[in-house]
Design an enzyme around this catalytic site. Structure first.
Site, PDB file in Angstrom:
ATOM      1  N   ASP A  49       0.760  -1.249   0.000  1.00 43.53           N
ATOM      2  CA  ASP A  49       0.000   0.000   0.000  1.00 43.53           C
ATOM      3  C   ASP A  49       0.793   1.302   0.000  1.00 43.53           C
ATOM      4  O   ASP A  49       1.803   1.393   0.708  1.00 43.53           O
ATOM      5  CB  ASP A  49      -0.871   0.071   1.256  1.00 43.53           C
ATOM      6  CG  ASP A  49      -1.632  -1.194   1.517  1.00 43.53           C
ATOM      7  OD1 ASP A  49      -1.483  -2.158   0.757  1.00 43.53           O
ATOM      8  OD2 ASP A  49      -2.351  -1.233   2.516  1.00 43.53           O
ATOM      9  N   GLU A 230     -10.778  -2.596   3.711  1.00 43.21           N
ATOM     10  CA  GLU A 230      -9.437  -2.076   3.999  1.00 43.21           C
ATOM     11  C   GLU A 230      -9.269  -0.701   3.372  1.00 43.21           C
ATOM     12  O   GLU A 230      -9.999  -0.356   2.430  1.00 43.21           O
ATOM     13  CB  GLU A 230      -8.362  -3.033   3.441  1.00 43.21           C
ATOM     14  CG  GLU A 230      -8.378  -4.391   4.104  1.00 43.21           C
ATOM     15  CD  GLU A 230      -7.257  -5.300   3.648  1.00 43.21           C
ATOM     16  OE1 GLU A 230      -6.939  -5.350   2.446  1.00 43.21           O
ATOM     17  OE2 GLU A 230      -6.671  -5.982   4.519  1.00 43.21           O
TER      18      GLU A 230
END
Ligand SMILES: OC[C@H](O)[C@H](O)CO[C@]1(CO)O[C@H](CO)[C@@H](O)[C@@H]1O
Length: 547
Positions: A49, A230
């Site tokens: 990420d 998420e």
């Protein structure tokens, strides 16, 4: 005898040096030749990420942090915030690791950064320029819990001090993560959105000082649930006039912006594995309310996950980036000594469009951010009004010095009067490897569906044919850009092992990694139609770029 001996020794030595320095004969599994040129990759190790994205308007520098395991090319702990900076959002400079865990079996998980101009946190004194009052939020992950931590930087984002009062949020949960914080002008409060992942809740908190947080609401059970929520995000996005003049609703009462909730799902994506969805609605400082029940895809490809928007951008432009991989195969892709890249940065606006002949909807439009001033176009072909027959039209051949960074910009027209309903009527672009044209990407449009398609499976690399999750064909419905002219637009950029495609000026986007044999960069494009006289390339430009 002596001279001969010395000569032999000298030759042996030079050969060894040559092999070591050439860089072209990779070590056992080093695939550096296939490393993308303008998609960010870690020098080595594992990345996922994007985190802490912000613009420093004092130094005119963009900062990107990322989930980083420097010790292996798969995810693992200790996990850090890696760091890179850029002046142009196109080329990046590696910086030192920014934040690390306190023990090797813990991780500094995903999070975000805000600029605390007015020092509401009291972390700063007057010696710190207001535009550089950098405050980071992240999830601290251990086997026992996921709690929310704050850290502040006194040097503009290179090193951080952890707040002594951490954690600032703790629900005694192991599934509570990914804080995205922003300043909400209308209520003059800080807002944090984060995931109570396996309860399918985006929790929304507010704060006046970045330390004490009060729960305002939950945005729950919207969209594709998959296994878990998420990396949520909430951005205020401008509505701009559509390029299709028939679409610009004349009523001046319509707002010039809407709020958009971004939300990542993994696993459980419709195409398999990971994906990012978004919802359009309103935010009042307490509740995000979606306008409708639509689940919208931020990207139709397989490799666009954990999207995050930058903080503190000039003119509040909405710029963001995603991890260009997919958890279901990202740990197995054949690159070394690094794994994964980021997507290009994209600029997001909301525009109206026609999803069919009757409806008008609002949708995000994505534009790639590429500073062409820092790139060289060392080969360009620009053609217009080219009718494509079913014969082969080689339109771009640069195989003798392929860089692997190729832009394709096409407007094509469809003459539907000569199509029988059951014909398979494709317009295909074959992007072929320079040293082995049997490895290629095939993308294009088929009029009976009608849809855009991509086939990334034509490769001799074992991973491509053997990994069952690395699905090689994907498509997305594709309607005319201009209904009266019956024209369509495709912009594609291939960068060694990643392809981004933007349809109709960014109404739909598809990001996909691809893997050819080491060094077999794209060096030619064939344009082939499945039928004569149906497709015309109104405008066709191919550029090969180098950094
Ligand atoms: O427990 C994390 C789990 O493996 C997720 O599937 C990966 O999670 C994400 C999403 O990719 O990566 C981060 C950790 O590296 C975490 O903060 C974020 O939710």
């Amino acid at each position: 005898q002596l001279i001969f001996g010395l000569l032999t020794a000298f030759l042996a030595a030079t050969t060894a040096v040559a092999r070591k320095n050439s860089g072209k004969t990779p070590a056992s599994n080093d695939t550096s030749l296939n490393r993308p040129l303008i998609h960010f990759t870690p020098e080595k190790g594992w990345m996922n990420d994007p985190n802490g994205l912000f613009y420093d308007n004092v130094t005119d520098l963009w900062h990107m942090y990322y989930q980083f395991n420097p010790n292996d090319t798969v995810w693992g702990q200790p996990l850090y915030w890696g760091h890179a900076t850029s002046k142009n959002l196109t080329t990046w400079t590696h910086e030192n690791i920014a934040i690390g865990p306190d023990s090797d079996d813990a991780g500094v998980f995903s999070g975000s950064i805000v600029i605390d101009y007015n020092n509401t946190s009291n972390f700063f004194n007057s010696s710190i320029n207001p535009g550089q009052r950098v405050v980071a939020f992240y999830t601290y992950n251990t086997a026992e819990s996921q709690t929310q931590y704050v850290a502040y930087s006194l040097d503009g984002g290179y090193t951080f001090t952890k707040y002594s009062g951490n954690p600032v949020l703790n629900l005694n949960s192991t599934q509570f993560r990914d804080p995205k914080v922003f300043w909400h002008d209308e209520t003059e409060k800080w807002i944090m959105v984060l995931a109570l992942s396996q309860e399918y809740k985006v929790q929304i908190y507010s704060s006046e000082n970045l330390k004490e947080w009060e729960l305002q609401s939950n945005f729950s059970h919207h969209g594709i649930l998959g296994y878990q929520y998420e990396c949520p995000g909430l951005s205020k996005i401008p509505i701009v006039k559509s390029s299709d003049s028939s679409l610009n609703s004349s009523n001046s009462t319509s707002p010039d912006y809407k709020w958009v909730m971004f939300l990542s799902i993994n696993p459980g994506a419709p195409q398999g594995g990971s994906f990012t969805q978004y919802f359009i609605g309103d935010f009042d400082g307490k509740n995000f309310t979606a306008d409708d029940h639509q689940t919208r895809f931020l990207d139709f490809g397989k490799d666009y996950y954990a999207f995050q928007a930058f903080d503190n951008t000039p003119n509040n432009d909405v710029l963001g980036v995603a991890w260009a991989s997919n958890w279901e195969y990202g740990g197995f892709v054949p690159t070394s000594p690094w794994r994964s890249s980021m997507s290009l940065i994209r600029n997001f606006t909301l525009q109206e469009y026609h999803p069919n002949g009757e409806a008008t909807e609002l949708n995000l439009f994505s534009q790639p951010v590429i500073d062409h001033d820092v790139l060289n176009a060392n080969h360009t072909i620009h053609k217009g009004n080219l009718t494509i027959g079913s014969g082969k039209n080689v339109t771009f051949d640069f195989h003798n010095s392929a860089t692997g960074l190729v832009e394709l910009n096409v407007t094509f027209k469809v003459n539907t009067s000569s199509i029988r309903p059951h014909d398979f009527v494709d317009l295909s672009f074959y992007l072929r490897g320079a040293s082995d044209p049997h490895e290629y990407l095939r993308l294009g449009y088929e009029n009976t569906a009608p849809a855009f398609f991509l086939d990334r499976g034509n490769s001799k690399v074992n991973f491509v044919s053997s990994n069952p999750f690395y699905t090689d064909k994907t498509s997305v419905n594709f309607l005319p850009y201009s209904t009266e002219l019956n024209t369509y637009k495709i912009y594609a950029i291939a960068d060694r092992n990643i392809l981004e495609v933007y349809l109709n000026d960014g109404l739909a986007v598809s990001t996909n990694t691809f893997f050819f044999t080491e060094g077999n960069h794209i060096g030619s494009i064939d344009v082939i139609a499945g039928i004569d006289g149906v497709y015309e390339l109104v405008d066709f430009e191919v550029k090969q770029l180098s950094v």
